[in-house]
Scaffold this motif. Structure first.
Motif, short mmCIF file in Angstrom:
data_model
loop_
_atom_site.label_atom_id
_atom_site.label_comp_id
_atom_site.label_asym_id
_atom_site.label_seq_id
_atom_site.Cartn_x
_atom_site.Cartn_y
_atom_site.Cartn_z
N THR A 49 0.84 -1.20 0.00
CA THR A 49 0.00 0.00 0.00
C THR A 49 0.87 1.25 0.00
N LEU A 50 1.94 1.25 0.80
CA LEU A 50 2.84 2.40 0.81
C LEU A 50 3.50 2.60 -0.56
N MET A 51 3.88 1.51 -1.21
CA MET A 51 4.48 1.61 -2.55
C MET A 51 3.47 2.19 -3.54
N ALA A 52 2.23 1.72 -3.48
CA ALA A 52 1.20 2.24 -4.38
C ALA A 52 0.96 3.73 -4.16
N ILE A 53 0.93 4.13 -2.90
CA ILE A 53 0.75 5.54 -2.57
C ILE A 53 1.94 6.35 -3.07
N ALA A 54 3.15 5.83 -2.90
CA ALA A 54 4.36 6.53 -3.34
C ALA A 54 4.32 6.76 -4.86
N ILE A 55 3.97 5.73 -5.60
CA ILE A 55 3.90 5.87 -7.06
C ILE A 55 2.84 6.89 -7.45
N ARG A 56 1.71 6.82 -6.78
CA ARG A 56 0.63 7.78 -7.08
C ARG A 56 1.08 9.21 -6.80
N LEU A 57 1.78 9.42 -5.69
CA LEU A 57 2.27 10.76 -5.35
C LEU A 57 3.28 11.25 -6.38
N TYR A 58 4.21 10.36 -6.78
CA TYR A 58 5.19 10.74 -7.81
C TYR A 58 4.50 11.09 -9.11
N ARG A 59 3.54 10.29 -9.52
CA ARG A 59 2.86 10.56 -10.80
C ARG A 59 2.09 11.87 -10.75
N THR A 60 1.57 12.21 -9.59
CA THR A 60 0.80 13.44 -9.44
C THR A 60 1.72 14.67 -9.42
#
Length: 64
Positions: A49-60
Motif C-alpha cells: 500500500t505504501l508503494m502504491a501511494i508513493a507511485i501515485r504521489l510521484y505521478r501526481t
C-alpha cells in the motif's frame, strides 16, 4: 515481532539541515504509523500500500 527504526542515510542527502530534519521527521511519522497498521494487517499489505501511494504521489507531482 521486533520493529526498529533506521535513520535515513545522510551520505546521499545534500540538502540544508532544516530540510534534512523535515525529511527525517516525516520518515519517522510515516514509519510509526505503518508499524501500527502492521498490528492489524500483514506486513506485505502495508508495504504494498505504501508503494502504491508513493507511485501515485510521484505521478501526481512530477512533470511529464
Amino acid at each position: 515481532m521486533i520493529y526498529y527504526t533506521q535513520p535515513i542515510q545522510k551520505d546521499w542527502l545534500k540538502m540544508p539541515k532544516n530540510k534534512e530534519k523535515e525529511l527525517q521527521d516525516i520518515y519517522n511519522k510515516i514509519f510509526e504509523e505503518s508499524v501500527k497498521h502492521m498490528k492489524t494487517y500483514e506486513a506485505q499489505m502495508v508495504a504494498g500500500t505504501l508503494m502504491a501511494i508513493a507511485i501515485r504521489l510521484y505521478r501526481t507531482s512530477l512533470s511529464d
